[in-house]
Design a protein around this motif. Structure first.
Motif, PDB file in Angstrom:
ATOM      1  N   ALA A  77       3.722  49.649 -30.760  1.00 26.82           N
ATOM      2  CA  ALA A  77       3.081  50.813 -31.375  1.00 26.82           C
ATOM      3  C   ALA A  77       1.568  50.769 -31.208  1.00 26.82           C
ATOM      4  CB  ALA A  77       3.439  50.877 -32.866  1.00 26.82           C
ATOM      5  N   ARG A  78       1.109  50.026 -30.193  1.00 26.98           N
ATOM      6  CA  ARG A  78      -0.326  49.914 -29.906  1.00 26.98           C
ATOM      7  C   ARG A  78      -0.558  50.239 -28.436  1.00 26.98           C
ATOM      8  NH1 ARG A  78      -3.166  45.741 -32.970  1.00 26.98           N
ATOM      9  NH2 ARG A  78      -1.955  45.104 -34.783  1.00 26.98           N
ATOM     10  N   PHE A  79      -1.217  51.329 -28.180  1.00 23.56           N
ATOM     11  CA  PHE A  79      -1.530  51.707 -26.803  1.00 23.56           C
ATOM     12  C   PHE A  79      -2.972  52.210 -26.732  1.00 23.56           C
ATOM     13  CE2 PHE A  79       3.056  52.217 -27.208  1.00 23.56           C
ATOM     14  CZ  PHE A  79       3.512  51.557 -26.088  1.00 23.56           C
ATOM     15  N   ALA A  80      -3.540  52.149 -25.528  1.00 26.60           N
ATOM     16  CA  ALA A  80      -4.908  52.636 -25.355  1.00 26.60           C
ATOM     17  C   ALA A  80      -5.106  53.194 -23.957  1.00 26.60           C
ATOM     18  CB  ALA A  80      -5.912  51.519 -25.623  1.00 26.60           C
ATOM     19  N   PHE A  81      -6.024  54.155 -23.870  1.00 24.17           N
ATOM     20  CA  PHE A  81      -6.490  54.696 -22.589  1.00 24.17           C
ATOM     21  C   PHE A  81      -7.902  54.156 -22.361  1.00 24.17           C
ATOM     22  CE2 PHE A  81      -4.123  58.839 -23.887  1.00 24.17           C
ATOM     23  CZ  PHE A  81      -2.907  58.239 -23.667  1.00 24.17           C
TER      24      PHE A  81
ATOM     25  N   ALA B 109      -2.226  51.474 -21.336  1.00 20.93           N
ATOM     26  CA  ALA B 109      -1.844  50.053 -21.360  1.00 20.93           C
ATOM     27  C   ALA B 109      -1.510  49.684 -22.801  1.00 20.93           C
ATOM     28  CB  ALA B 109      -2.969  49.167 -20.844  1.00 20.93           C
ATOM     29  N   PRO B 110      -0.525  48.820 -23.009  1.00 23.81           N
ATOM     30  CA  PRO B 110      -0.266  48.313 -24.358  1.00 23.81           C
ATOM     31  C   PRO B 110      -1.433  47.449 -24.808  1.00 23.81           C
ATOM     32  CG  PRO B 110       1.022  47.115 -22.743  1.00 23.81           C
ATOM     33  CD  PRO B 110       0.382  48.238 -22.005  1.00 23.81           C
ATOM     34  N   VAL B 111      -1.674  47.390 -26.105  1.00 23.76           N
ATOM     35  CA  VAL B 111      -2.837  46.680 -26.646  1.00 23.76           C
ATOM     36  C   VAL B 111      -2.431  45.418 -27.391  1.00 23.76           C
ATOM     37  CG1 VAL B 111      -4.768  46.814 -28.275  1.00 23.76           C
ATOM     38  CG2 VAL B 111      -4.215  48.784 -26.840  1.00 23.76           C
ATOM     39  N   GLY B 112      -3.014  44.295 -27.002  1.00 26.01           N
ATOM     40  CA  GLY B 112      -2.873  43.063 -27.756  1.00 26.01           C
ATOM     41  C   GLY B 112      -1.585  42.303 -27.548  1.00 26.01           C
ATOM     42  N   VAL B 113      -0.468  42.997 -27.540  1.00 30.67           N
ATOM     43  CA  VAL B 113       0.835  42.364 -27.360  1.00 30.67           C
ATOM     44  C   VAL B 113       1.753  43.327 -26.624  1.00 30.67           C
ATOM     45  CG1 VAL B 113       1.628  43.163 -29.640  1.00 30.67           C
ATOM     46  CG2 VAL B 113       2.805  41.275 -28.511  1.00 30.67           C
ATOM     47  N   GLU B 114       2.554  42.769 -25.756  1.00 33.40           N
ATOM     48  CA  GLU B 114       3.546  43.560 -25.029  1.00 33.40           C
ATOM     49  C   GLU B 114       4.743  42.661 -24.741  1.00 33.40           C
ATOM     50  OE1 GLU B 114       4.605  46.236 -24.602  1.00 33.40           O
ATOM     51  OE2 GLU B 114       5.036  46.895 -22.573  1.00 33.40           O
TER      52      GLU B 114
ATOM     53  N   TYR C 272       6.340  43.333  -9.873  1.00 33.37           N
ATOM     54  CA  TYR C 272       6.273  41.914 -10.185  1.00 33.37           C
ATOM     55  C   TYR C 272       5.002  41.546 -10.956  1.00 33.37           C
ATOM     56  CZ  TYR C 272      10.327  41.141  -7.264  1.00 33.37           C
ATOM     57  OH  TYR C 272      11.596  41.167  -6.750  1.00 33.37           O
ATOM     58  N   LYS C 273       4.227  42.561 -11.339  1.00 32.85           N
ATOM     59  CA  LYS C 273       3.046  42.325 -12.166  1.00 32.85           C
ATOM     60  C   LYS C 273       2.998  43.361 -13.282  1.00 32.85           C
ATOM     61  CE  LYS C 273      -0.109  39.871  -9.088  1.00 32.85           C
ATOM     62  NZ  LYS C 273      -1.487  39.814  -8.552  1.00 32.85           N
ATOM     63  N   THR C 274       2.358  42.973 -14.376  1.00 35.80           N
ATOM     64  CA  THR C 274       2.184  43.890 -15.494  1.00 35.80           C
ATOM     65  C   THR C 274       0.798  43.697 -16.070  1.00 35.80           C
ATOM     66  OG1 THR C 274       3.234  44.755 -17.504  1.00 35.80           O
ATOM     67  CG2 THR C 274       3.088  42.351 -17.279  1.00 35.80           C
ATOM     68  N   LYS C 275       0.402  44.619 -16.979  1.00 35.43           N
ATOM     69  CA  LYS C 275      -0.947  44.580 -17.553  1.00 35.43           C
ATOM     70  C   LYS C 275      -0.884  44.830 -19.042  1.00 35.43           C
ATOM     71  CE  LYS C 275      -5.604  46.398 -16.785  1.00 35.43           C
ATOM     72  NZ  LYS C 275      -6.443  47.266 -15.919  1.00 35.43           N
ATOM     73  N   VAL C 276      -1.676  44.063 -19.801  1.00 35.62           N
ATOM     74  CA  VAL C 276      -1.805  44.242 -21.245  1.00 35.62           C
ATOM     75  C   VAL C 276      -3.293  44.314 -21.572  1.00 35.62           C
ATOM     76  CG1 VAL C 276      -1.239  43.345 -23.530  1.00 35.62           C
ATOM     77  CG2 VAL C 276       0.305  42.917 -21.610  1.00 35.62           C
ATOM     78  N   ALA C 277      -3.688  45.345 -22.332  1.00 39.18           N
ATOM     79  CA  ALA C 277      -5.091  45.525 -22.699  1.00 39.18           C
ATOM     80  C   ALA C 277      -5.460  44.636 -23.873  1.00 39.18           C
ATOM     81  CB  ALA C 277      -5.367  46.984 -23.046  1.00 39.18           C
ATOM     82  N   GLY C 278      -6.742  44.278 -23.946  1.00 41.31           N
ATOM     83  CA  GLY C 278      -7.236  43.513 -25.079  1.00 41.31           C
ATOM     84  C   GLY C 278      -7.543  44.408 -26.270  1.00 41.31           C
ATOM     85  N   GLN C 279      -7.699  43.792 -27.432  1.00 36.83           N
ATOM     86  CA  GLN C 279      -8.034  44.532 -28.643  1.00 36.83           C
ATOM     87  C   GLN C 279      -9.519  44.882 -28.648  1.00 36.83           C
ATOM     88  OE1 GLN C 279      -5.943  42.828 -32.300  1.00 36.83           O
ATOM     89  NE2 GLN C 279      -5.923  41.068 -30.900  1.00 36.83           N
ATOM     90  N   ALA C 280      -9.813  46.147 -28.922  1.00 37.46           N
ATOM     91  CA  ALA C 280     -11.204  46.593 -29.033  1.00 37.46           C
ATOM     92  C   ALA C 280     -11.583  46.691 -30.510  1.00 37.46           C
ATOM     93  CB  ALA C 280     -11.375  47.946 -28.356  1.00 37.46           C
ATOM     94  N   GLN C 281     -12.880  46.579 -30.798  1.00 41.44           N
ATOM     95  CA  GLN C 281     -13.348  46.730 -32.174  1.00 41.44           C
ATOM     96  C   GLN C 281     -13.281  48.183 -32.623  1.00 41.44           C
ATOM     97  OE1 GLN C 281     -14.357  44.328 -34.410  1.00 41.44           O
ATOM     98  NE2 GLN C 281     -13.691  42.817 -32.892  1.00 41.44           N
ATOM     99  N   ARG C 282     -13.523  49.104 -31.665  1.00 43.66           N
ATOM    100  CA  ARG C 282     -13.615  50.522 -32.011  1.00 43.66           C
ATOM    101  C   ARG C 282     -13.248  51.349 -30.789  1.00 43.66           C
ATOM    102  NH1 ARG C 282     -17.842  54.278 -31.598  1.00 43.66           N
ATOM    103  NH2 ARG C 282     -18.040  55.793 -33.305  1.00 43.66           N
ATOM    104  N   TYR C 283     -12.607  52.488 -31.034  1.00 45.73           N
ATOM    105  CA  TYR C 283     -12.215  53.400 -29.957  1.00 45.73           C
ATOM    106  C   TYR C 283     -12.960  54.727 -30.129  1.00 45.73           C
ATOM    107  CZ  TYR C 283      -8.496  49.996 -29.250  1.00 45.73           C
ATOM    108  OH  TYR C 283      -7.802  48.835 -29.011  1.00 45.73           O
TER     109      TYR C 283
END
Length: 300
Positions: free
Chosen positions: A72-76, A106-111, A253-264
């Motif tokens: 339930a965490r996604f970001a552009f 991309a999913p944020v923090g955990v995927e 064969y590759k995937t991507k997960v975004a890091g957590q941002a302080q503010r969007y």
């Protein structure tokens, strides 16, 4: 006597015709039997060649699937000023997926992703270990738009997969056993996940052959504040051979997960409170709708 001879000749004709018909039928039956035998032999040769090819190739096949985890965490990466199709798109539909893809989500923090492994070799193969491959991380660039999707129903699981956690903030991420999310805390505090122990302290044995075993794994990836791109390899022992093999993660064969941002710069929130409510997504100004995400790790 001529009449009698003529009658004899007439009586003999059906016998001759029957004999010829029987001979022709026998010949055709023999040809059909020979054809069937050739086809069976060709099939056996083809199967033998295919088996030989499999034995010479990778010892295991991997298939990607949908995990039990609901993210339930996604970001552009960019700011959103107009939801367009995302305003009323239903989560899980093609329209929602296209809106996500258009904005490079991309999913944020955990995927999490699911892989199912099946042996291709005869005999028993052993899943010995897993590792992260080609890991590339950098401070997050996904601070444009935070997206919280609407809730969905839980379909349940018939078979429990093996759950493995990778902490991508480690110099060398190791496969830990997933202990799950701690739901006992306050909603205003951090979302805490726990992992401990080696997920592959014992090898996982899978029998090959015509009725081959299979095993599903739900792999969880935690990124901290970094965007990470990576693959996953599995260590397989088959007979006297041992090697590392890449596995499918979704479409590749590759995937991507975004890091957590302080503010969007912008935030998209659903207005519906349950799966049965009408879908309506609303655009909000700057902020951060996500709880801080933490992974607590026990001894490996």
């Amino acid at each position: 006597m001529a009449v009698v001879g003529g009658l004899s000749a007439l009586v003999a004709v059906p016998g001759v015709i029957f004999g010829l018909w029987y001979q022709d039928r026998s010949t055709k039956a023999g040809e059909d039997s020979a054809k069937i035998a050739r086809e069976a032999e060709d099939r056996e040769k083809g199967e033998a060649a295919e088996d030989k090819k499999k034995e010479a190739g990778p010892p295991i096949a991997s298939v990607a699937g949908a995990p039990a985890f609901y993210g339930a965490r996604f970001a552009f990466p960019g700011r959103t000023t107009d939801l367009a199709d995302g305003k009323s798109a239903v989560y899980g539909t093609d329209a929602y997926a296209k809106w996500f893809a258009k904005n490079r989500v991309a999913p944020v923090g955990v995927e999490a992703t699911r892989i199912t492994l099946s042996p291709l070799h005869e005999g028993t193969v052993v899943v010995q270990n897993m590792r992260i491959a080609d890991l590339k991380c950098q401070p997050t660039r996904y601070a444009g738009t935070a997206v919280v999707p609407p809730p969905i129903g839980d379909g349940g699981e018939e078979i429990e997969p093996t759950e493995v956690v990778f902490d991508l903030t480690e110099l060398v991420p190791r496969p830990r056993r997933n202990e799950g999310k701690d739901d006992s805390g306050s909603a205003t505090k951090a979302e805490v996940w726990r992992a401990k122990g080696n997920a592959f302290s014992k090898g996982i044995y899978l029998d090959g052959g015509k009725q081959a075993d299979s095993r599903s794994f739900d792999l969880y990836f935690f990124t901290g504040t970094n965007d990470c791109e990576f693959g996953v390899e599995v260590n397989i022992t088959s007979g006297t051979s041992d090697g590392w093999y890449p596995v499918k993660l979704g479409d590749g064969y590759k995937t991507k997960v975004a890091g957590q941002a302080q503010r969007y710069e912008s935030v998209v929130l659903p207005t519906n409170n349950g799966p049965a409510d009408p879908v309506q997504n609303e655009l909000h100004g700057p902020g951060n709708p996500f709880q801080p995400l933490k992974l607590e790790k026990g001894p490996f």
